[in-house]
Design a protein around this motif. Sequence first.
Motif, PDB file in Angstrom:
ATOM      1  N   ALA A  82      79.372 -45.761  22.592  1.00  0.00           N
ATOM      2  CA  ALA A  82      79.845 -44.371  22.711  1.00  0.00           C
ATOM      3  C   ALA A  82      78.968 -43.587  23.667  1.00  0.00           C
ATOM      4  N   LEU A  83      77.664 -43.772  23.575  1.00  0.00           N
ATOM      5  CA  LEU A  83      76.749 -43.101  24.505  1.00  0.00           C
ATOM      6  C   LEU A  83      76.968 -43.577  25.933  1.00  0.00           C
ATOM      7  N   GLN A  84      77.253 -44.865  26.105  1.00  0.00           N
ATOM      8  CA  GLN A  84      77.510 -45.404  27.435  1.00  0.00           C
ATOM      9  C   GLN A  84      78.796 -44.822  28.012  1.00  0.00           C
ATOM     10  N   ASP A  85      79.827 -44.646  27.192  1.00  0.00           N
ATOM     11  CA  ASP A  85      81.111 -44.149  27.683  1.00  0.00           C
ATOM     12  C   ASP A  85      81.036 -42.675  28.073  1.00  0.00           C
ATOM     13  N   ASN A  86      80.412 -41.850  27.253  1.00  0.00           N
ATOM     14  CA  ASN A  86      80.262 -40.432  27.588  1.00  0.00           C
ATOM     15  C   ASN A  86      79.221 -39.819  26.656  1.00  0.00           C
ATOM     16  N   ALA A  87      78.006 -39.708  27.152  1.00  0.00           N
ATOM     17  CA  ALA A  87      76.899 -39.194  26.347  1.00  0.00           C
ATOM     18  C   ALA A  87      77.119 -37.736  25.946  1.00  0.00           C
ATOM     19  N   MET A  88      77.706 -36.939  26.837  1.00  0.00           N
ATOM     20  CA  MET A  88      77.939 -35.531  26.508  1.00  0.00           C
ATOM     21  C   MET A  88      78.970 -35.386  25.395  1.00  0.00           C
ATOM     22  N   ALA A  94      78.371 -34.589  17.658  1.00  0.00           N
ATOM     23  CA  ALA A  94      77.251 -34.261  16.762  1.00  0.00           C
ATOM     24  C   ALA A  94      77.139 -32.752  16.578  1.00  0.00           C
ATOM     25  N   GLY A  95      77.309 -31.999  17.661  1.00  0.00           N
ATOM     26  CA  GLY A  95      77.275 -30.533  17.569  1.00  0.00           C
ATOM     27  C   GLY A  95      78.375 -30.003  16.671  1.00  0.00           C
ATOM     28  N   PHE A  96      79.573 -30.572  16.786  1.00  0.00           N
ATOM     29  CA  PHE A  96      80.672 -30.165  15.910  1.00  0.00           C
ATOM     30  C   PHE A  96      80.331 -30.452  14.456  1.00  0.00           C
ATOM     31  N   TRP A 100      80.185 -27.541  11.795  1.00  0.00           N
ATOM     32  CA  TRP A 100      81.142 -27.573  10.694  1.00  0.00           C
ATOM     33  C   TRP A 100      80.412 -27.544   9.347  1.00  0.00           C
ATOM     34  N   THR A 101      79.296 -28.271   9.246  1.00  0.00           N
ATOM     35  CA  THR A 101      78.527 -28.287   8.002  1.00  0.00           C
ATOM     36  C   THR A 101      77.971 -26.899   7.696  1.00  0.00           C
ATOM     37  N   VAL A 102      77.439 -26.230   8.698  1.00  0.00           N
ATOM     38  CA  VAL A 102      76.934 -24.864   8.500  1.00  0.00           C
ATOM     39  C   VAL A 102      78.069 -23.943   8.072  1.00  0.00           C
ATOM     40  N   TRP A 103      79.229 -24.106   8.691  1.00  0.00           N
ATOM     41  CA  TRP A 103      80.399 -23.301   8.351  1.00  0.00           C
ATOM     42  C   TRP A 103      80.786 -23.494   6.887  1.00  0.00           C
TER      43      TRP A 103
END
Length: 146
Positions: A82-88, A94-96, A100-103
Motif C-alpha cells: 500500500a505504501l509502495q502504491d501511494n504513500a500519501m 490513517a488520518g481519516f 473519525w475516532t476523535v469524532w
Amino acid sequence: MRDVNADRQRVLPRVAPLRRLAVPAGVLAAVAGAFAYVGTVDPNEPGHYPACPLLQYTGVFCPGCGGLRSAHAVVHGDFAGALQDNAMAVLGYAGFAVLWTVWVVRAARGRPLRLDLGPVHLWAAGTLLLVFTVVRNLPFGDWLHP
C-alpha cells in the motif's frame, strides 16, 4: 457582551447517545463499503476502473495515482504494498481513522467536533501534496511510482 468561555464549553443538545453516533456510524459504513468494494474488485486488473486521464495523456503521475491499488492492498493487509502504491493515500487513510475516532469519542461525550484548520495547515497540506507529486515524477523518485 458574548462570553467566549461559554462558546468553548458549548455542548451538543441533549440527544440519546445512539442518535449522536448515527452520523459517524453512517460515514464509517460508507467508507467501509467503498473499501470492501475496492477489496473485492481488483484495481490491478484492467477494465475494472477508469484510467487516470493525467497519466494516460501525459505520462505524469497525479497525487491520486495508485490510490485504488493502495486501498486494495490495505484491505488485504499488505501495508508495504500500500505504501509502495501511494504513500500519501495511506497517510490519508490513517488520518481519516484518527479523525473519525476523535469524532466518535467527542460525539459520545456530547461535544461537537471542531476542526480549527487555519491557512497555515491548508498551505502545509497543499505543499506536501505538491512536493509528493513532483518528487514521484522525477527520475530519483521512481520508488514512489505506483
